[in-house]
Design a protein around this motif. Sequence first.
Motif, PDB file in Angstrom:
ATOM      1  N   GLY A  67       1.109  -1.213  -0.060  1.00 53.80           N
ATOM      2  CA  GLY A  67      -0.082   0.455  -0.300  1.00 53.80           C
ATOM      3  C   GLY A  67       0.931   1.077   0.300  1.00 53.80           C
ATOM      4  N   VAL A  68      -0.013   2.516   0.506  1.00 56.99           N
ATOM      5  CA  VAL A  68       1.166   3.614   0.696  1.00 56.99           C
ATOM      6  C   VAL A  68       2.549   3.750   1.039  1.00 56.99           C
ATOM      7  CG1 VAL A  68       0.941   6.189   1.818  1.00 56.99           C
ATOM      8  CG2 VAL A  68      -0.861   5.044   0.753  1.00 56.99           C
ATOM      9  N   MET A  69       2.450   2.720   2.313  1.00 61.85           N
ATOM     10  CA  MET A  69       3.893   2.702   2.983  1.00 61.85           C
ATOM     11  C   MET A  69       4.826   1.653   2.559  1.00 61.85           C
ATOM     12  SD  MET A  69       4.234   5.409   4.552  1.00 61.85           S
ATOM     13  CE  MET A  69       6.202   4.793   5.620  1.00 61.85           C
TER      14      MET A  69
ATOM     15  N   ASP B  32       2.370  -8.372  -0.962  1.00 59.49           N
ATOM     16  CA  ASP B  32       0.427  -8.527  -0.885  1.00 59.49           C
ATOM     17  C   ASP B  32      -0.147  -9.107  -1.640  1.00 59.49           C
ATOM     18  OD1 ASP B  32      -2.051  -6.552  -0.425  1.00 59.49           O
ATOM     19  OD2 ASP B  32      -0.391  -5.311  -0.545  1.00 59.49           O
TER      20      ASP B  32
ATOM     21  N   TYR C 144       4.130 -16.054  -0.049  1.00 55.68           N
ATOM     22  CA  TYR C 144       5.558 -15.775   1.589  1.00 55.68           C
ATOM     23  C   TYR C 144       6.412 -16.994   1.616  1.00 55.68           C
ATOM     24  CZ  TYR C 144       1.956 -13.140   4.201  1.00 55.68           C
ATOM     25  OH  TYR C 144       1.267 -11.832   5.429  1.00 55.68           O
TER      26      TYR C 144
ATOM     27  N   ALA D 221       4.237  -4.024   6.384  1.00 55.68           N
ATOM     28  CA  ALA D 221       3.468  -2.787   6.354  1.00 55.68           C
ATOM     29  C   ALA D 221       2.170  -2.985   5.693  1.00 55.68           C
ATOM     30  CB  ALA D 221       4.793  -1.739   5.533  1.00 55.68           C
ATOM     31  N   VAL D 222       1.389  -3.825   6.568  1.00 59.17           N
ATOM     32  CA  VAL D 222      -0.245  -4.106   6.134  1.00 59.17           C
ATOM     33  C   VAL D 222      -0.416  -3.526   7.165  1.00 59.17           C
ATOM     34  CG1 VAL D 222       0.631  -6.726   6.262  1.00 59.17           C
ATOM     35  CG2 VAL D 222      -0.228  -6.572   7.685  1.00 59.17           C
TER      36      VAL D 222
ATOM     37  N   GLU E  35      -2.967  -1.076   9.641  1.00 57.27           N
ATOM     38  CA  GLU E  35      -2.860  -1.488  11.152  1.00 57.27           C
ATOM     39  C   GLU E  35      -4.491  -1.637  12.305  1.00 57.27           C
ATOM     40  OE1 GLU E  35      -0.737   0.053  12.159  1.00 57.27           O
ATOM     41  OE2 GLU E  35      -0.898   0.643  14.246  1.00 57.27           O
TER      42      GLU E  35
ATOM     43  N   LYS F 180      -2.069  -7.368  11.812  1.00 55.43           N
ATOM     44  CA  LYS F 180      -0.153  -7.819  12.092  1.00 55.43           C
ATOM     45  C   LYS F 180       0.152  -8.788  12.831  1.00 55.43           C
ATOM     46  CE  LYS F 180       0.870  -3.114  11.704  1.00 55.43           C
ATOM     47  NZ  LYS F 180       0.685  -2.445  10.512  1.00 55.43           N
TER      48      LYS F 180
ATOM     49  N   ASN G  85       6.855  -1.687  10.621  1.00 51.02           N
ATOM     50  CA  ASN G  85       6.050  -0.472   9.856  1.00 51.02           C
ATOM     51  C   ASN G  85       5.044   0.128  10.705  1.00 51.02           C
ATOM     52  OD1 ASN G  85       7.037   2.231   8.797  1.00 51.02           O
ATOM     53  ND2 ASN G  85       5.198   2.029   7.966  1.00 51.02           N
TER      54      ASN G  85
ATOM     55  N   SER H  78       2.572   1.951  13.469  1.00 49.52           N
ATOM     56  CA  SER H  78       2.327   3.048  13.481  1.00 49.52           C
ATOM     57  C   SER H  78       2.034   3.602  15.527  1.00 49.52           C
ATOM     58  CB  SER H  78       1.107   3.573  12.799  1.00 49.52           C
ATOM     59  OG  SER H  78       0.812   4.522  11.142  1.00 49.52           O
TER      60      SER H  78
ATOM     61  N   PHE I 234       8.854   4.101   9.695  1.00 51.48           N
ATOM     62  CA  PHE I 234       9.209   4.941   8.439  1.00 51.48           C
ATOM     63  C   PHE I 234       8.570   6.554   8.149  1.00 51.48           C
ATOM     64  CE2 PHE I 234      11.663   1.194   7.307  1.00 51.48           C
ATOM     65  CZ  PHE I 234      12.197   1.784   6.894  1.00 51.48           C
TER      66      PHE I 234
ATOM     67  N   ASN J  46       6.434   9.481   5.909  1.00 44.75           N
ATOM     68  CA  ASN J  46       5.452   9.323   4.992  1.00 44.75           C
ATOM     69  C   ASN J  46       5.972  10.163   4.124  1.00 44.75           C
ATOM     70  OD1 ASN J  46       3.709   9.182   2.711  1.00 44.75           O
ATOM     71  ND2 ASN J  46       2.268   9.149   3.595  1.00 44.75           N
TER      72      ASN J  46
ATOM     73  N   ILE K 211      -1.583  11.050   4.825  1.00 45.95           N
ATOM     74  CA  ILE K 211      -1.470   9.654   6.165  1.00 45.95           C
ATOM     75  C   ILE K 211      -2.211   8.392   5.698  1.00 45.95           C
ATOM     76  CG2 ILE K 211      -2.195   8.354   7.821  1.00 45.95           C
ATOM     77  CD1 ILE K 211      -0.363  10.776   9.610  1.00 45.95           C
TER      78      ILE K 211
ATOM     79  N   ASN L  45      -6.273   4.904   7.852  1.00 40.22           N
ATOM     80  CA  ASN L  45      -5.011   4.822   8.422  1.00 40.22           C
ATOM     81  C   ASN L  45      -5.172   5.338  10.316  1.00 40.22           C
ATOM     82  OD1 ASN L  45      -1.604   5.349   8.994  1.00 40.22           O
ATOM     83  ND2 ASN L  45      -2.569   3.420   9.716  1.00 40.22           N
TER      84      ASN L  45
HETATM   85  N1  LIG Z   1       0.292   5.912   6.061  1.00 39.86           N
HETATM   86  C1  LIG Z   1       1.500   6.451   6.638  1.00 39.86           C
HETATM   87  O1  LIG Z   1       1.062   7.795   7.076  1.00 39.86           O
HETATM   88  C2  LIG Z   1       2.108   5.850   7.297  1.00 39.86           C
HETATM   89  C3  LIG Z   1       2.927   6.408   7.489  1.00 39.86           C
HETATM   90  C4  LIG Z   1       4.119   5.492   9.214  1.00 39.86           C
HETATM   91  C5  LIG Z   1       3.590   4.161   9.298  1.00 39.86           C
HETATM   92  N2  LIG Z   1       2.024   3.826   8.309  1.00 39.86           N
HETATM   93  C6  LIG Z   1       1.261   2.767   9.207  1.00 39.86           C
HETATM   94  O2  LIG Z   1       2.333   1.645   8.222  1.00 39.86           O
HETATM   95  C7  LIG Z   1       1.444   0.772   7.271  1.00 39.86           C
HETATM   96  C8  LIG Z   1       0.757   0.448   6.331  1.00 39.86           C
HETATM   97  O3  LIG Z   1       0.078   1.540   6.158  1.00 39.86           O
HETATM   98  P1  LIG Z   1      -0.062   1.909   4.458  1.00 39.86           P
HETATM   99  O4  LIG Z   1      -0.519   3.669   4.905  1.00 39.86           O
HETATM  100  O5  LIG Z   1       1.240   1.571   3.944  1.00 39.86           O
HETATM  101  O6  LIG Z   1      -2.027   0.810   4.998  1.00 39.86           O
HETATM  102  P2  LIG Z   1      -2.402   0.243   2.856  1.00 39.86           P
HETATM  103  O7  LIG Z   1      -3.556   0.821   4.025  1.00 39.86           O
HETATM  104  O8  LIG Z   1      -2.678   1.683   1.846  1.00 39.86           O
HETATM  105  O9  LIG Z   1      -1.846  -0.543   2.566  1.00 39.86           O
HETATM  106  C9  LIG Z   1      -1.770  -1.368   3.442  1.00 39.86           C
HETATM  107  C10 LIG Z   1      -1.429  -2.789   2.146  1.00 39.86           C
HETATM  108  O10 LIG Z   1      -1.445  -3.994   3.294  1.00 39.86           O
HETATM  109  C11 LIG Z   1      -1.985  -5.293   2.217  1.00 39.86           C
HETATM  110  N3  LIG Z   1      -2.327  -6.148   3.413  1.00 39.86           N
HETATM  111  C12 LIG Z   1      -2.901  -6.406   4.077  1.00 39.86           C
HETATM  112  N4  LIG Z   1      -3.345  -7.495   4.197  1.00 39.86           N
HETATM  113  C13 LIG Z   1      -2.228  -8.685   3.990  1.00 39.86           C
HETATM  114  C14 LIG Z   1      -2.018  -9.246   4.152  1.00 39.86           C
HETATM  115  N5  LIG Z   1      -2.384 -10.459   5.147  1.00 39.86           N
HETATM  116  N6  LIG Z   1      -0.396  -9.947   3.139  1.00 39.86           N
HETATM  117  C15 LIG Z   1       0.303  -8.831   2.856  1.00 39.86           C
HETATM  118  N7  LIG Z   1      -0.167  -8.062   2.475  1.00 39.86           N
HETATM  119  C16 LIG Z   1      -1.018  -7.458   2.985  1.00 39.86           C
HETATM  120  C17 LIG Z   1      -3.337  -4.138   1.694  1.00 39.86           C
HETATM  121  O11 LIG Z   1      -4.171  -5.152   0.360  1.00 39.86           O
HETATM  122  C18 LIG Z   1      -2.718  -3.031   1.730  1.00 39.86           C
HETATM  123  O12 LIG Z   1      -2.225  -3.309   0.425  1.00 39.86           O
HETATM  124  C19 LIG Z   1       0.365   0.384   8.846  1.00 39.86           C
HETATM  125  O13 LIG Z   1       1.369  -0.499   9.869  1.00 39.86           O
HETATM  126  C20 LIG Z   1       0.023   2.016   9.426  1.00 39.86           C
HETATM  127  O14 LIG Z   1      -0.019   2.370  10.342  1.00 39.86           O
HETATM  128  C21 LIG Z   1       1.463   4.848   8.053  1.00 39.86           C
END
Ligand SMILES: NC(=O)c1ccc[n+]([C@@H]2O[C@H](COP(=O)([O-])OP(=O)(O)OC[C@H]3O[C@@H](n4cnc5c(N)ncnc54)[C@H](O)[C@@H]3O)[C@@H](O)[C@H]2O)c1
Length: 281
Positions: free
Chosen positions: A11-13, A32, A72, A84-85, A87, A92, A112, A114, A136, A138, A230, A234
Amino acid sequence: MNHRIGVLGAGVMGAAIATLAIGHGVPVVLVDVDEDTLAKARKEVRQQLKLARLMGKLPRTGEAELVTTTDYADLADVTSVIEAVTEKPELKAKVLAEVSGVVRPGTVIVSNTSAIPVDEMADSVARPEDLCAIHFMNPPYLIRAVEVIRGPRTGDETMSRVTDLLAALDRDGVVVGDGPGFVINRILQRSINEAARIVEEGRATPEAVDAAFEGCLGHRTGPLATADLIGLDNVVDSLRVLHDRTGDRGYEPCDLLVAKVAAGDFGRKTGRGFYEHGGAL
Ligand SMILES: NC(=O)c1ccc[n+]([C@@H]2O[C@H](COP(=O)([O-])OP(=O)(O)OC[C@H]3O[C@@H](n4cnc5c(N)ncnc54)[C@H](O)[C@@H]3O)[C@@H](O)[C@H]2O)c1
């Protein structure tokens, strides 16, 4: 050490961490749940590499290989994993248990997250000494500093390998202790919630809230523009993690945030949040 990292969640991160790593010549296996998400992530990584290079934030040439997969088992020979799945604590826990059963002992497992304490997640892995968290920022390929969280059961060898990994990624780690939200999100998520509550009460527009933080306090980005970056989904998940673990009502997501998420207005990634972003990413 020759690093090869697994990134869980594209995803985003996850996609942006993959950009950071391959841009520094560190090969990545990105995992993913489906091919569509992985195809979108591959496209994003190309765009992010281009942007970061144009901005002089990544070396201009010499990127490493990016492998994408839904299996996996493809993580069996990585040197570290960055999770980074979404939250969601239960998700997790499941994902960390699965990955710790696939990788070799001594492979560093980094979350990763939050806001979820490392010691809580340590109950899900086979070897708690191999687990720590790196929060990390963003986007991780533009912001050099990261929070590094050492849990009470994290081993010295893991901390030393994390230092080595961050050097390979050219990031600067700030080591902090364990607990809900660590340092940054214990403060940031509460500020975002309060800023949204001010808008909900009709006391200020999102533009006015952010202008006050940017103009008066010198913040580069106000709390609501940060929340859109963010992802409001999330933000709400992180606030729930904090609220459930502290009982502090200041972290209970306000109605406006919950309503925006229910309407699918997640911010930049869907094209609309507190602001209009001209289409989904
Ligand atoms: N968005 C931010 O700014 C930011 C910053 C720092 C930390 N984080 C943390 O990073 C993590 C990811 O956040 P995000 O914003 O990228 O979320 P997101 O929703 O953009 O992406 C999450 C991804 O996880 C995937 N996923 C779900 N279940 C899965 C599994 N069983 N196996 C593999 N992939 C799976 C989803 O399909 C999705 O693509 C979270 O813990 C979040 O709190 C986010």
